[in-house]
Design an enzyme around this catalytic site. Structure first.
Site, short mmCIF file in Angstrom:
data_model
loop_
_atom_site.label_atom_id
_atom_site.label_comp_id
_atom_site.label_asym_id
_atom_site.label_seq_id
_atom_site.Cartn_x
_atom_site.Cartn_y
_atom_site.Cartn_z
N CYS A 87 5.28 -6.19 1.73
CA CYS A 87 5.67 -4.79 1.66
C CYS A 87 5.03 -3.99 2.82
CB CYS A 87 5.34 -4.20 0.29
SG CYS A 87 6.27 -2.68 -0.09
N TYR A 88 4.02 -3.16 2.54
CA TYR A 88 3.37 -2.43 3.63
C TYR A 88 2.79 -3.42 4.65
CZ TYR A 88 0.13 0.47 6.27
OH TYR A 88 -0.55 1.09 7.29
N ASP A 94 -19.41 -14.48 -20.66
CA ASP A 94 -19.89 -14.38 -19.28
C ASP A 94 -21.36 -14.75 -19.15
OD1 ASP A 94 -17.34 -13.33 -18.94
OD2 ASP A 94 -18.03 -11.27 -19.11
N HIS A 114 7.73 -8.09 -3.58
CA HIS A 114 6.41 -8.46 -4.10
C HIS A 114 6.47 -9.80 -4.83
CE1 HIS A 114 4.18 -4.69 -3.32
NE2 HIS A 114 5.38 -4.14 -3.39
N GLY A 145 0.83 -1.20 0.00
CA GLY A 145 0.00 0.00 0.00
C GLY A 145 0.87 1.25 0.00
N GLU A 199 3.97 -11.46 -5.95
CA GLU A 199 2.83 -11.62 -6.85
C GLU A 199 3.10 -11.14 -8.27
OE1 GLU A 199 2.06 -7.58 -4.80
OE2 GLU A 199 3.13 -9.46 -4.43
N LYS A 247 -12.05 -13.24 -15.63
CA LYS A 247 -12.43 -13.70 -16.96
C LYS A 247 -11.81 -15.05 -17.31
CE LYS A 247 -14.24 -11.60 -19.99
NZ LYS A 247 -15.63 -11.52 -20.49
#
Length: 547
Positions: A119-120, A264, A206, A93, A208, A403
């Site tokens: 991180c944060y 969808d 990070h 963040g 991710e 998706k």
């Protein structure tokens, strides 16, 4: 048109009340809620502190076959409880833990389940548990190499002792909380990773992002070796659970499903059809905002793939009348969202007693339309664009899917590939690809240009490699020369992007000769257009659509 009905059934496994107890050594177990004998869906909850990567964290968790949702830091335990959490991930963040009003997790969280702070999130753990966070003398942004201090941590199991990561921080850890030990360091961060024996881990980098190549392994280790997840988030389990949920929610009621022509709504219709059979009626509304020949193509596909009633509603004049002289994109979306609902309510009255409206709302729609954990980017017609008062209850079985997950579910349902792999098309249709007022003349120009873009993309065999590719009719006029005569025509923008989930996207590096063919064909075949540009903006800072 002919209407057809079908009824299907299947064996169902579904989770309801979920167990979250974690017994700690020397402590009383947290009170539990009884579970049903079936295997319950497990989850890891992402606590969002405003990170631009929170969606990416959730995707990485789901890619490992563990369900995940994103919540605000102030979300109560009672609201988290039904998710059957096995652990928490605290996102990064923009804040500093010393900022006035800086968001922090509830301290009771540290007494319940394993935690991974990123991180944060790492700084919040340090600050709350008695360590010290300071502003770094050297900020660390970009590539770095971490060195493992300990090779026996489950978080770094089966990993090399040195590997590249992606850093993005100014503050760093000067003193760890009591009971923690250093697991990894970098040249600039003495504590790049830390952990304790209660299952609380924290990373300064990070995992991710794609720039941390082994990040997925770290996240999987946290999910499976720390949280003890079983990995039961699969398309098959989702289908079984969704079918049963729809049956329980609908009961003996009737449902109408809004078919748009995209994957969808088609997946929604197929799921609901499997659950309740001929209690479902599918409605395809021609708004006049579709691409060339799209209504006919869609109806052909629907009649081949669905056995439920399919109703075609011609509402072209109605929608174009409502959009007359409207230029604001948010107003376009809200008008279209409201008009869709009114059409469905009218069709429901013709059918008889209808209780539910099913639609293909996805997680990115919800996020971009402003959820408690995010700011509004734009209103999606099927979320923020809905009217305040509706006579039908919403049924949205895909509301928490991305998706690519929807496509996996579609394939597992046996849907035709031409439907499953269709590029996304916005619910408001071409109205948001015409900058300014929507008119019949502009729609025809845009349809012709868009047809050329799609035709050339498919001939180049790039359709499946692109997330979206389309034309935009701008409200810009420019001077040109055609046949020795001055022209003052419209400017068309061509947009093609690659993406995994539409939350982020990169502009596609299309071959120059392909762009040249597209441009040449548009200015020669579309009357009123004399200039073509190619959009090379990524998301962020731009969005995929122009409006």
């Amino acid at each position: 048109m002919d209407s057809r009905r079908t009824h299907t059934s299947g064996d169902i496994e579904v989770s309801t009340y979920l167990e979250i107890a974690k017994e700690k050594q020397g402590e009383q177990p947290v009170p539990t809620i009884p579970t049903k004998p079936e295997v319950a869906r497990e989850s890891v909850v992402v606590v969002d502190f405003g990170s631009q990567y929170s969606m990416l964290i959730a995707r990485r968790v789901r890619e490992a076959h563990v369900y995940c949702e994103i919540v605000r830091p102030d979300t109560t335990w009672e609201k988290i409880l039904p998710l059957n959490p096995k652990g928490f991930i605290l996102s990064g963040g923009p804040s500093s833990v010393y900022d006035l009003g800086a968001p922090l997790p509830a301290t009771c969280m540290y007494e319940r389940l394993p935690i991974l702070g990123i991180c944060y999130g790492m700084q919040a753990i340090t600050h709350q548990l008695g360590g010290k966070v300071v502003s770094g003398t050297r900020q660390e942004y970009g590539h770095a190499v971490i060195h493992l201090s300990s090779t026996d941590s489950p978080l770094f199991a089966d990993m090399p002792t040195d590997f590249p990561v992606w850093m993005s921080h100014g503050d760093l850890i000067e003193a760890m909380p009591p009971g923690f030990q250093v697991l990894a360091y970098t040249e600039n961060s003495p504590v790049a990773a830390m952990g304790n024996d209660k299952g609380i881990y924290a990373l300064q980098f990070h995992p991710e992002v794609a720039h941390t190549p082994l990040g997925k392994t770290i996240i999987r280790n946290f999910l499976y070796k720390v949280c003890g997840c079983k990995g039961n988030w699969t398309p098959g389990n989702f289908i079984s659970e969704s079918v049963e949920n729809v049956r329980q929610q609908v009961g003996s009621g009737r449902v109408i499903c809004a078919l748009s022509g995209g994957v969808d709504s088609a997946v929604v219709a197929t799921l609901i059809e499997r659950a309740i059979g001929d209690q479902l009626t599918c409605i395809f509304v021609d708004t006049g905002l579709l691409r060339r020949d799209e209504a006919e193509r869609n109806l052909n596909i629907f009649f081949r793939s669905l056995k439920s009633n399919v109703v075609h509603v011609d509402a072209v004049d109605r929608f174009l009348g409502r959009l007359k002289r409207v230029i604001d994109p948010e107003m376009k979306r809200k008008i279209i969202g409201e008009e869709f609902i009114r059409v469905f309510e009218e069709e429901a009255r013709k059918i008889g007693q209808v209780d539910f409206l099913a639609q293909g709302t996805l997680y990115p729609d919800v996020i971009e339309s402003a959820t408690p954990a995010s700011a509004k980017i734009k209103t999606h017609h099927n979320v923020g664009g809905l009217p305040a008062h509706m006579s039908l209850k919403l049924l949205e079985p895909l509301r928490f899917l991305f998706k690519d997950e929807v496509r996996e579910v579609g394939l597992a349902l046996g849907m035709p590939e031409e439907m499953v792999w269709r590029q996304p098309f916005p619910g408001p249709g071409l109205s948001i690809r015409i900058i300014g007022e929507v008119t019949r003349e502009k729609l025809e120009m845009l349809r012709a240009a868009d047809w050329i873009v799609m035709n050339e993309i498919k001939k180049a065999k790039l359709y499946r490699q692109l997330w979206q590719s389309f034309a935009v009719l701008t409200n810009v006029h420019s001077v040109g020369v055609m046949g020795d005569h001055r022209t003052y025509g419209y400017l068309v923008a061509v947009r093609a992007v690659t993406s995994e989930d539409a939350m982020t996207a990169d502009w596609a590096r299309l071959p120059y000769d392909l762009l040249a063919r597209i441009s040449s064909r548009i200015v020669n075949e579309v009357p009123g257009v004399n200039r073509v540009v190619y959009d090379i903006s990524s998301k962020p800072p731009a969005t995929i659509e122009w409006e």
